[in-house]
Structure formats: C-alpha cells, structure tokens
Write a protein that holds these residues in place. Structure first.
Motif, PDB file in Angstrom:
ATOM      1  N   MET A   1       0.813  -1.217   0.000  1.00  0.00           N
ATOM      2  CA  MET A   1       0.000   0.000   0.000  1.00  0.00           C
ATOM      3  C   MET A   1       0.848   1.268   0.000  1.00  0.00           C
ATOM      4  O   MET A   1       0.682   2.137  -0.859  1.00  0.00           O
ATOM      5  N   LEU A   2       1.772   1.394   0.952  1.00  0.00           N
ATOM      6  CA  LEU A   2       2.591   2.603   1.033  1.00  0.00           C
ATOM      7  C   LEU A   2       3.845   2.447   0.181  1.00  0.00           C
ATOM      8  O   LEU A   2       4.983   2.418   0.659  1.00  0.00           O
ATOM      9  N   LEU A   3       3.638   2.363  -1.123  1.00  0.00           N
ATOM     10  CA  LEU A   3       4.725   2.228  -2.087  1.00  0.00           C
ATOM     11  C   LEU A   3       4.835   3.508  -2.907  1.00  0.00           C
ATOM     12  O   LEU A   3       3.824   4.093  -3.310  1.00  0.00           O
ATOM     13  N   GLY A   4       6.079   3.938  -3.172  1.00  0.00           N
ATOM     14  CA  GLY A   4       6.282   5.162  -3.926  1.00  0.00           C
ATOM     15  C   GLY A   4       5.771   5.074  -5.348  1.00  0.00           C
ATOM     16  O   GLY A   4       5.272   6.051  -5.905  1.00  0.00           O
ATOM     17  N   SER A   5       5.885   3.900  -5.951  1.00  0.00           N
ATOM     18  CA  SER A   5       5.397   3.712  -7.313  1.00  0.00           C
ATOM     19  C   SER A   5       3.897   3.428  -7.290  1.00  0.00           C
ATOM     20  O   SER A   5       3.448   2.418  -6.734  1.00  0.00           O
ATOM     21  N   ALA A   6       3.115   4.315  -7.899  1.00  0.00           N
ATOM     22  CA  ALA A   6       1.659   4.166  -7.884  1.00  0.00           C
ATOM     23  C   ALA A   6       1.214   2.864  -8.529  1.00  0.00           C
ATOM     24  O   ALA A   6       0.247   2.238  -8.087  1.00  0.00           O
ATOM     25  N   HIS A   7       1.916   2.439  -9.560  1.00  0.00           N
ATOM     26  CA  HIS A   7       1.478   1.243 -10.298  1.00  0.00           C
ATOM     27  C   HIS A   7       1.849  -0.053  -9.589  1.00  0.00           C
ATOM     28  O   HIS A   7       1.372  -1.126  -9.962  1.00  0.00           O
ATOM     29  N   MET A   8       2.696   0.045  -8.552  1.00  0.00           N
ATOM     30  CA  MET A   8       3.060  -1.136  -7.789  1.00  0.00           C
ATOM     31  C   MET A   8       2.086  -1.400  -6.640  1.00  0.00           C
ATOM     32  O   MET A   8       2.096  -2.482  -6.050  1.00  0.00           O
ATOM     33  N   ARG A   9       1.242  -0.431  -6.322  1.00  0.00           N
ATOM     34  CA  ARG A   9       0.309  -0.591  -5.211  1.00  0.00           C
ATOM     35  C   ARG A   9      -0.806  -1.561  -5.574  1.00  0.00           C
ATOM     36  O   ARG A   9      -1.221  -1.672  -6.739  1.00  0.00           O
ATOM     37  N   ILE A  10      -1.333  -2.195  -4.562  1.00  0.00           N
ATOM     38  CA  ILE A  10      -2.388  -3.186  -4.748  1.00  0.00           C
ATOM     39  C   ILE A  10      -3.685  -2.506  -5.192  1.00  0.00           C
ATOM     40  O   ILE A  10      -3.951  -1.355  -4.840  1.00  0.00           O
ATOM     41  N   LYS A  11      -4.488  -3.189  -5.987  1.00  0.00           N
ATOM     42  CA  LYS A  11      -5.791  -2.673  -6.403  1.00  0.00           C
ATOM     43  C   LYS A  11      -6.805  -2.866  -5.276  1.00  0.00           C
ATOM     44  O   LYS A  11      -6.668  -3.741  -4.419  1.00  0.00           O
ATOM     45  N   ALA A  12      -7.852  -2.050  -5.272  1.00  0.00           N
ATOM     46  CA  ALA A  12      -8.828  -2.072  -4.183  1.00  0.00           C
ATOM     47  C   ALA A  12      -9.500  -3.443  -4.054  1.00  0.00           C
ATOM     48  O   ALA A  12      -9.710  -3.932  -2.931  1.00  0.00           O
ATOM     49  N   LYS A  13      -9.842  -4.061  -5.182  1.00  0.00           N
ATOM     50  CA  LYS A  13     -10.525  -5.356  -5.135  1.00  0.00           C
ATOM     51  C   LYS A  13      -9.636  -6.416  -4.496  1.00  0.00           C
ATOM     52  O   LYS A  13     -10.082  -7.199  -3.641  1.00  0.00           O
ATOM     53  N   ASP A  14      -8.355  -6.439  -4.894  1.00  0.00           N
ATOM     54  CA  ASP A  14      -7.420  -7.411  -4.325  1.00  0.00           C
ATOM     55  C   ASP A  14      -7.133  -7.099  -2.860  1.00  0.00           C
ATOM     56  O   ASP A  14      -6.924  -8.006  -2.046  1.00  0.00           O
TER      57      ASP A  14
END
Length: 910
Positions: free
Chosen positions: A510-523
């Motif tokens: 969740m608290l990752l600098g890269s936005a695209h590496m963050r988990i999706k809401a559904k997952d």
C-alpha cells in the motif's frame, strides 16, 4: 340563531388556540404548523347542544354561516380526495371563512398547497363573490406557508423558494469541510419525514420528549450545505452519491434540495406574501441530506479505549476493513438505471479519518466531494484531480512536486487508506497518546529532510517539500514510518493476531512510492478478508464465563461522552451541545502523556547503543516523547505579536469547571511566553514547581506576614516573582473580567483566582495593575494597594440577571486606547521604548451578547495587529499579549476560544 350560541361562537377562539398549540418554530425562526395534529383535532367528535354528534369542522361551519344554510359542498371538507381542512383554517384566520365554497369550486384544495400567488389571483379573479380578490389572495398567501412546511422524501431533489419553511427543529454545526461546505447535524419531527425515508434511516428515530406517554418522535440527519459559489462541488458530490447509492459501505445519500434563503431578514421574521419583499435578494444554498454518523474515525479514536481481547480486536478490524470494500465499489461503480447499466472508473481523492464515519457500529466512507468518475476502459485509468488531503495524500499528489498536475492512478486512494490503517494500528497498540507521538515522529522526520535540503548545495529540483506530518518524503514512504511499524509489532498483545499481518500488507503493498506497484482495491479487500479468516480460525485464548459477564456489565456501566446527536439521559433525548467539533477541539488540546518507564527504558537502550564498539551497526528506533502541548511556545518562542489561547490546567492558568477542580497557578503565568534559557552549571538548575491556587495564596499570606507594618510592600521590588519578571518586565498588566450573567456560577472562583493572580503579579507593573469589566463602569487603574480593594470591586461588579457580554465592545476599547497611546508616544518620544501590554481575560467564553457575528473578536484582533504594525513596524518583541482564561467547559465557548488561538496563523499572525 345557532351561529350565536356559545357552543358555536367559541369555535373560532378554540381553533386559534389549537393552531397556537400546534405551532412550532423552525431553526430559521419562522413558524409552521403540525398539520397532522391540527387535522386530527378538526375531525375529532363533539356533542352539539341538540345532543347529536358532530365534529370541530361542523361546529366551525355552523359558526361561519350563522343563520344561513351551510352549503352541501362543504359538508365533506375532510374527505381524502377533496380535503380542504387546511384551506378552511387559513380562510378562518384571515376572517374569510365564508369563501370556502368558492375555493372548493376553483379546486383550491389542501393537496395543492402552497399555491403560487399569481395562480391564486388568476383562480379567484373570475368569481363575483370575492370582493378585492387581490387582497384576499395576498392575505391567503401570507398565511399558507406555515400550513405546508416542506417534507423530506427519499431520493427526492427539490427546489424551495424563499417563502418555503423547512421544519428543522434543531441544527448544529459539526464542521466546515475544506471551505467548500458546512456540515450540520439536524433533527426533524417524524411528521415531516416521508415513509420511504423513515425506512431507510429507521435507526435514527428517537423520542425527544422526556415523557413516554406523550412522545415526540424525531429523525436525525447530517446536512451538508454549499453556497452558490460552490455549486459545482455540490453537483459533483451529488453525482458521486448517485453513482454509489446502492453501495452499503458508503454513507447513504438521502435527498437533495436547493433553498433560496432571504438575506437581510431577521431569522424570526415571518414570511411576507410573494411579490411584497423589497430589497431582499434570495441567497441560494445547495444541500445534501445524508445519514448521520455518530463519530468520525478521529473522534472515535479519542473517545474509545482500544480493543484488548481477541474477539473485540477482530471485530474492530473487520468493521474498518469494510471501508476497503466501499473503496472497491467507488473505484469500479456499476450503476443500473431502469435496466441500463453503466460501468465507470472512480477516484475518491480525499480518504482520511475525518471522512470515515461510524454509523450504528459500522464504518462507512463519506464525503466524496472531490470524487471523479469516467467511463470504464480496459487500460489502467488515470485522471487529473483537484483538492484532497495532504497529510494522507500520496507522494505524487504532494504540492511540492513539479508534476502535481499530472494525471494520477486510482491507487492514490490505496496510499491514503494505508495511512489510515497505519494510524488505526497505532491506536490499537498505544491508544490515543500514540497518535500524538506518531505525528511527532513524522514531523521530526520531515523537518530533518527539509533541513538537509536547505543545507545541500545541490537541492532536488523535482520536489520541494515543506514542514508537515505526511507519510512520505515527496517520493517514498518515510523510513520513520516503517520504523514506527516495527515498534508497533514489538509492542503487540499476544491476543492480537491481525495488526502485524495488516502492517505487513500496508508496508509491502500500500505505502509504495510507485503508484502502479500498489495493490488494487478489489485485491486489497480480498487480502484483508483473508487476514480476518486466519485470525478467526486460529487458536483462541479461552476466557472464563464469569469474567466475560463482569466485563460486559462494566462496559455497560462505563461513563462515556455522549455521541453527537444521540441519547443524553435515561430517556432518548439527543444532545447536540457536545458536538463533534467541540469534542475534536478538546482532543486536539490534550497534552502528550508520559508512558510508564518509557523514559528510563529508552535512556538505558540508548546508553547501551552508545557503548557498542565502533564499526558495528546497531539500528535504534528513536521515539520522541513530548511532555507538554505541541504548541507550548508557538507564540512566545517565535516572538509573536499576540499570545491568545485557552490555557491548560497542566500549564498556567485556571480552568474551573466544577467545585472539585483545583486550578493550577505555576510560576510562569502565561504559556505563550518563551521558555527561559537555563545555562549549564555543574549543579542541577533550580526548577520552578507549579503551584495550585491554594499554594499561591499561602505564599502571598506568608509574604504579608513577614511585612505586617507596611501593607504597600506587597509591591516592593524584593517581592517580585523572579520567573514572572522575565516575562512581565516593562509591561503594563491589565485584567478584564467577564461579568455577564453566565459567569454568576463561577464568580467566587473568578474572585479567588483574580486575587491570587494579582498577588502573584505584585511589583511586576511599577505603575500598578489595571482592572476592567466587560459590563458597567467599575474599574481600577494603576492600583498598588491591598487586595481587599480588588475584592470589593469584584463584589461591586458581580453579574446581574440578563446581563449579556459582548466581548467585542470592551476589547475594542482597550486595544484602541493602547494603539492611540503608542501613536502619541511615537510622535512625542520616538527614540524611547513604549510600554508593552499584557491583557488577561477571565471569562466563560459564552458571550451571549455577541449576536450573529461570532467572529467579531477575531476581526478586532486582526485589525488591531495590522494597525499596530503600521505604527511600530517591527512586532517581533511582542508588544501586546492576550490570554483568555476559561471558566466552565461549554463546548461552543471552548471552540470559539481555541479558534482565537489557531486561526491567527491564517491571518499572518505568528
């Protein structure tokens, strides 16, 4: 003649009495009628003089027509399809009851009320029986609005004119949402709530009456109001709620309406007939009616102890994890309207504890004011967004980044929710004091980054980060945040099997600098459910049944502050006085508390680390523990112009709210003064122990006993309090005492405190001290004599009945006279230093004489500072210091005084 019989002749006075009994006053000050109760009375049976049964309507008809035959068309006034009971009442009240048949003929029925004035005139114009139809229509129009107040219906959008009356019984501000809207708590009588809406918010129904035999059922709601200038935001939020109306994880959107409110008309003024208002321009407000949440998450953390047992810990996290499900629904809304399905991408863009509400024990996501939606596509969506949270915002949205206006992913919400989970985990482990400590940890980390960037010869050009308490450095999560999570894991109870796994998820996905590496809401929601399942299916620690029963009973008996708008006593009466804003104000003012043995333990660990051999790496997590308020020297240390704040018992002054509370009077009598710099000596420096009011009085008595022959030596230089001299030197001291009626209950305490403060301040002002009151002419100037004169003046100026304080008047007078004095001094003696002023104001903060302009004191202070700056130029040496000492704990007063401290920075006043 039957119409003149006392039975019939008294019918109109009886009607007027009943209308008065059914009249209520809305929050706007206008009157409206409880029409259901009035109709019930009109239909109620009664025996006429002949012994036959009739009803109140029949009695009124006979009285109206006197010796004439009552028209047959009027005999069915109360029938459902053609009911004219209210129309008949209005006509009777304007002395035109005999026109009821004409109104029936032109189909002017109860169901058509209110009827626009021009339509009413057009209907009556053809009638030969209505003389002066223009005046009759105007008189009818003036009365009709009270008989047809608005009714709140589920999912109904309405526009109300300036004459419409909204039957809101009570209305109290919760907070202001980012300057775009105001959030209110309201309650409405059951009669004016539609059936579908009643079912939707059945839990919000309560009995306002203390009597169970005569209940007063009401419904409570949240009302979000936008000015005309924020209409775009209103429309955006309404569209967002429309898209999410079927999602249970969102706060329910119930209705919307626009109301053209009159400006320049007294709140208590009755509506004038249409077309007769001159010079009053309606002001539109746009309103969203929402289900009411008892707490937001921030207040919840402050007013609830964290869970301890395994089951209650699981239940807390399970409830909070539902916010992730709500976020999934917001990110991927599927809107069905009459069989048509729309699939969208969505962004909330403002997830923070303030926008997560506790509704009937469930946490719900609220306030989609900055939410954005676009048609769904196969690609990962990105959108340009405005507004939102800074503390909990993702690094790519930080204002200091040069790419802030770039399109952003939906995972900005994942970052924000990760910050919320981090805060929640802190509360679970350390309670509310832990939240304050965690904020300090983040502030310190940011300050170090800012300091390094300032000192670096090659500063970064992509990010300009400023002081704050956010969770990132402009690009990545703060190392201090990850270290704090390690501290939380090390301090977990063995009954908590959820928090550590959650922190792993927060740190890793969740608290990752890269936005695209963050988990999706559904997952995310799927993984959170798995954490709960693993906890619930794991080993459990059995607890004896008798212990559980005892704890349950203790929880039921526990004293808890009453949630805003919920029950306040053994009956079901909500209290709006202790509102969410006032409670939050008190929470923000809590000083950091010492944790048992933490200081000793940390010192031991740090000493051990320093003794390790060089070259070996022994990582240490440092926790900054502050023992005083975070803003203890905000004004003083920076040399601010004003020091105005609501003091704490742990510092200087006296906050007296009950007879069993002992006010504290430390040696330093104003928290906004700079903390004295103590030089290093081989011996421990002498500390100044705070005194309570009784200790201070004993010191004064002892001082006077040592000098019995010369009472004036109370002002002798050798008796000056040394610490106070550091702060009061070369300053005029003035006391302003509030003697409004509301201070009557605190007068003995105020007198005792004033005499103590005067005694402690002896000799500080060589010209003598001044005393003024908010009301009346009693005063003391340049007074050096014995304390008994001060006590006599307090008796002389004691609060009188119906005396209402308008703090604007005395404060404006004092500051204006001081400004004039400084101007004269600068003109006549420009090279000499002028006397500075310290003003101590003893008040309960209620100020009942202020009227509608509650910001007048704030405005006076700001204007004074601007004028003073224009005269003296440099305000660094703090020429004027103002301190409010509050008596009692009225929440609205507390909030008002706190704003006089915290809002000054927005006017450029340090």
């Amino acid at each position: 003649m039957p119409g003149h019989h006392p039975f019939y002749a008294s019918s109109l006075p009886d009607l007027k009495d009943k209308v008065n009994a059914c009249t209520q006053t809305a929050i706007c000050g206008r009157s409206y009628i409880l029409v259901t109760e009035l109709k019930r009375w009109l239909r109620s049976p009664i025996k006429c003089p002949s012994g036959k049964n009739t009803n109140q309507v029949g009695r009124l008809l006979v009285a109206t027509y006197g010796n004439q035959v009552v028209p047959s068309s009027t005999l069915k006034l109360w029938e459902t399809d053609s009911c004219c009971l209210l129309v008949f009442c209005i006509l009777l009240l304007i002395d035109k009851g005999d026109l009821i048949e004409v109104f029936q003929t032109f189909n002017i029925l109860d169901q058509h009320l209110p009827i626009p004035l021009h339509q009413l005139r057009e209907k009556l114009k053809p009638s030969h029986e209505v003389q002066d139809y223009w005046k009759v229509a105007a008189a009818f129009d003036q009365k009709q609005w009270a008989f047809c107040p608005a009714k709140f219906e589920l999912h109904r959008a309405r526009e109300y004119t300036e004459h419409s009356i909204l039957p809101i019984c009570r209305k109290e501000k919760i907070n202001e949402k980012g300057g775009t809207a105001k959030l209110w708590w309201i309650d409405v009588k059951e009669e004016f709530v539609g059936n579908a809406l009643k079912q939707a918010v059945a839990f919000s129904r309560y009995n306002y009456s203390v009597s169970e035999t005569d209940p007063d059922w009401r419904y409570q709601f949240a009302l979000k109001s936008f000015e005309d200038s924020s209409r775009t935001t209103f429309e955006n939020e309404k569209r967002a709620f429309d898209a999410l109306r079927d999602h249970k994880g969102m706060v329910q959107f119930l209705a919307a309406y626009t109301h053209a409110e009159k400006e320049g008309v007294d709140a208590g003024a009755q509506s004038a007939p249409s077309g007769t208002q001159q010079g009053h321009i309606p002001k539109n407000t746009h309103n969203l009616l929402l289900e009411f949440g008892e707490f937001d998450l921030e207040v919840f953390f402050g007013e609830r102890l964290p869970p301890v047992l395994q089951d209650e810990t699981d239940q807390f996290w399970k409830a909070l994890f539902e916010v992730a499900d709500a976020l999934d629904g917001l990110h991927n809304p599927r809107v069905e309207t009459y069989g048509h399905i729309q699939e969208l991408h969505g962004w909330h863009a403002d997830i923070k504890p303030d926008n997560i509400l506790s509704v009937q024990g469930k946490f719900k996501l609220s306030d989609p004011g900055f939410a954005t939606f676009k048609t769904k596509s196969e690609q990962d969506p990105e959108e340009f967004l405005l507004g939102g949270t800074e503390t909990y915002g993702a690094p790519e949205r930080h204002p200091g980044r040069i790419d802030t206006m770039s399109a952003v992913s939906q995972t900005i919400d994942i970052w924000s929710l990760g910050c919320v989970f981090s805060i929640a985990a802190t509360w679970v482990v350390f309670g509310y004091p832990g939240l304050q400590q965690f904020r300090k940890v983040r502030e310190n980390a940011i300050n170090q980054i800012v300091s390094r960037a300032f000192q670096s010869p090659h500063p970064q050009r992509t990010t300009s980060i400023s002081a704050g308490d956010y969770f990132h450095d402009g690009h990545q999560v703060l190392k201090a945040v990850l270290d704090w999570h390690k501290v939380l894991r090390s301090a977990l109870r063995n009954t908590d099997t959820v928090t550590s796994r959650l922190l792993d998820l927060v740190d890793g996905k969740m608290l990752l600098g890269s936005a695209h590496m963050r988990i999706k809401a559904k997952d995310l929601y799927s993984e959170l459910k798995d954490i709960i399942v693993r906890s619930e299916t794991g080993g459990r620690i059995e607890m004896p049944g008798n212990i559980m029963e005892a704890l349950l009973q203790a929880d039921k008996d526990a004293v808890s502050s009453v949630p805003f708008g919920t029950t306040s006593k053994s009956s079901e009466v909500p209290t709006g006085l202790d509102d969410r804003k006032a409670r939050k104000s008190r929470l923000l003012g809590k000083p950091l508390m010492k944790t048992a043995h933490r200081s000793e333990g940390l010192k031991s660990v740090l000493a051990s680390n320093h003794s390790q051999p060089a070259g070996r790496n022994h990582p240490t997590t440092k926790i900054a523990v502050q023992t005083g308020p975070s803003d203890q020297t905000r004004h003083g240390s920076s040399g601010g112009v004003l020091g105005h704040n609501r003091p704490s018992n742990a510092q200087m002054n006296a906050q007296i709210s009950s007879l069993d509370r002992t006010p504290t009077v430390p040696e330093s009598s104003q928290r906004t003064f700079p903390t004295p710099q103590v030089k290093q000596h081989t011996r421990s420096p002498k500390t100044h122990t705070p005194q309570d009011i009784f200790q201070a009085q004993e010191e004064i008595k002892a001082r006077k006993t040592r000098e019995p022959r010369d009472k004036l030596k109370l002002w002798a230089k050798e008796h000056k309090d040394k610490l106070l001299s550091q702060h009061y030197g070369n300053r005029d001291l003035m006391f302003l005492v509030d003697n409004g009626e509301s201070m009557k209950r605190y007068w003995a305490h105020a007198t005792a405190l004033l005499l103590t403060l005067v005694g402690k301040s002896a000799g500080q002002d060589e010209d003598g001290l001044d005393l003024k009151f908010t009301l009346g002419q009693v005063k003391l100037e340049n007074m050096k004599s014995k304390l008994s004169i001060w006590e006599d003046k307090m008796k002389e100026a004691k609060p009188m009945k119906e005396a209402r304080t308008n703090m604007k008047t005395p404060l404006h007078g004092i500051l204006s006279r001081y400004l004039a004095h400084v101007k004269q001094h600068k003109r006549l003696q420009p090279t000499k230093t002028y006397r500075k002023l310290t003003l101590l104001i003893l008040t309960d903060g209620i100020w009942a004489g202020m009227g509608k302009n509650q910001n007048a004191v704030n405005d006076i202070i700001v204007k004074f500072v601007r004028d003073l700056e224009a005269v003296v130029g440099n305000l660094v040496d703090r020429p004027v210091s103002i301190e409010f000492v509050q008596f009692g704990d009225d929440p609205a007063a507390t909030y008002r005084l706190r704003r006089l401290d915290t809002d000054m920075k927005w006017h450029g006043i340090p």
